[in-house]
Design a protein around this motif. Structure first.
Motif, PDB file in Angstrom:
ATOM      1  N   VAL A  61      -4.678   5.427  10.145  1.00 28.40           N
ATOM      2  CA  VAL A  61      -4.088   5.561  11.472  1.00 28.40           C
ATOM      3  C   VAL A  61      -4.628   6.862  12.062  1.00 28.40           C
ATOM      4  O   VAL A  61      -4.860   7.830  11.337  1.00 28.40           O
ATOM      5  CB  VAL A  61      -2.538   5.556  11.413  1.00 28.40           C
TER       6      VAL A  61
ATOM      7  N   GLU B 201      -6.164   1.759   4.387  1.00 30.15           N
ATOM      8  CA  GLU B 201      -5.115   1.982   5.374  1.00 30.15           C
ATOM      9  C   GLU B 201      -5.480   3.241   6.153  1.00 30.15           C
ATOM     10  O   GLU B 201      -5.806   4.265   5.555  1.00 30.15           O
ATOM     11  CB  GLU B 201      -3.767   2.163   4.689  1.00 30.15           C
TER      12      GLU B 201
ATOM     13  N   SER C 145      -5.379   9.812   9.295  1.00 29.97           N
ATOM     14  CA  SER C 145      -4.804   9.784   7.954  1.00 29.97           C
ATOM     15  C   SER C 145      -5.269   8.501   7.270  1.00 29.97           C
ATOM     16  O   SER C 145      -5.190   7.416   7.858  1.00 29.97           O
ATOM     17  CB  SER C 145      -3.280   9.808   8.045  1.00 29.97           C
TER      18      SER C 145
ATOM     19  N   TYR D  40      -5.446   6.156   3.507  1.00 35.03           N
ATOM     20  CA  TYR D  40      -5.050   5.881   2.122  1.00 35.03           C
ATOM     21  C   TYR D  40      -5.919   4.745   1.616  1.00 35.03           C
ATOM     22  O   TYR D  40      -6.013   3.684   2.244  1.00 35.03           O
ATOM     23  CB  TYR D  40      -3.572   5.474   2.026  1.00 35.03           C
TER      24      TYR D  40
ATOM     25  N   GLY E  35       0.803  -1.185   0.000  1.00 34.87           N
ATOM     26  CA  GLY E  35       0.000   0.000   0.000  1.00 34.87           C
ATOM     27  C   GLY E  35       0.848   1.250   0.000  1.00 34.87           C
ATOM     28  O   GLY E  35       2.063   1.208  -0.100  1.00 34.87           O
ATOM     29  N   GLY E  36       0.195   2.356   0.163  1.00 36.32           N
ATOM     30  CA  GLY E  36       0.851   3.654   0.137  1.00 36.32           C
ATOM     31  C   GLY E  36       1.410   4.083   1.477  1.00 36.32           C
ATOM     32  O   GLY E  36       2.313   4.892   1.549  1.00 36.32           O
ATOM     33  N   GLY E  37       0.873   3.540   2.560  1.00 36.03           N
ATOM     34  CA  GLY E  37       1.312   3.915   3.896  1.00 36.03           C
ATOM     35  C   GLY E  37       0.612   5.162   4.386  1.00 36.03           C
ATOM     36  O   GLY E  37       0.221   6.013   3.601  1.00 36.03           O
ATOM     37  N   VAL E  38       0.432   5.253   5.706  1.00 35.98           N
ATOM     38  CA  VAL E  38      -0.225   6.394   6.321  1.00 35.98           C
ATOM     39  C   VAL E  38       0.556   6.818   7.561  1.00 35.98           C
ATOM     40  O   VAL E  38       1.245   6.007   8.173  1.00 35.98           O
ATOM     41  CB  VAL E  38      -1.691   6.085   6.711  1.00 35.98           C
ATOM     42  N   ALA E  39       0.423   8.084   7.924  1.00 37.87           N
ATOM     43  CA  ALA E  39       1.074   8.603   9.122  1.00 37.87           C
ATOM     44  C   ALA E  39       0.376   9.881   9.554  1.00 37.87           C
ATOM     45  O   ALA E  39      -0.231  10.571   8.746  1.00 37.87           O
ATOM     46  CB  ALA E  39       2.547   8.886   8.854  1.00 37.87           C
TER      47      ALA E  39
END
Length: 142
Positions: A29, A27, A45, A47, A1-5
């Motif tokens: 968080v 995704e 956040s 995605y 995936g693209g990742g989240v933060a």
């Protein structure tokens, strides 16, 4: 995936939000940002990959895990004329419907968030939204 933060300055007190939704295709968080006066805001956040088959119930679960007020920001890979795209997509309709069911509003001003070289069409597939009964857009402390 693209990742989240979610990045937060060290001077702020935060608590991680446990998102209980079955997020196998989304995704996400989240954190609860606690301010000096013990007021808080949930910040999430998200995605959603372009090939993800998500359901509106997954979006509703994210909303149900949050306390109000909240802000959700992310890359939704969805199109809707409501937030500045030239056309609507099924994904955009799912998100718009979830926003309405959960008393939330899109905060984008229609500006392009994904520029494309010609002849492809630029779009606004990234966005911010908040709980609409907050009465105003939040000015977060810096």
């Amino acid at each position: 995936g693209g990742g989240v933060a979610v990045a937060v300055r060290k001077k702020f007190k935060i608590r991680k939000i446990k998102l209980n939704a079955a997020l196998n295709s989304i995704e996400a968080v989240g954190v609860r940002l606690v301010m000096k006066n013990n007021k808080f805001i949930d910040v999430v956040s998200v995605y959603i990959p372009p090939t993800s088959n998500f359901s509106s119930s997954q979006l509703d679960h994210i909303f149900s895990d949050l306390k109000k007020p909240y802000i959700i920001a992310g890359d939704f890979n969805a199109h809707s004329t409501e937030w500045g795209c030239v056309s609507d997509s099924n994904r955009g309709d799912l998100i718009s419907d979830a926003l309405e069911r959960n008393n939330s509003v899109f905060l984008n001003d229609g500006s392009i968030t994904r520029p494309q070289p010609m002849p492809r069409i630029s779009s606004a597939i990234d966005g911010w939204f908040q709980y609409s009964r907050a009465g105003h857009c939040f000015a977060l402390p810096t």
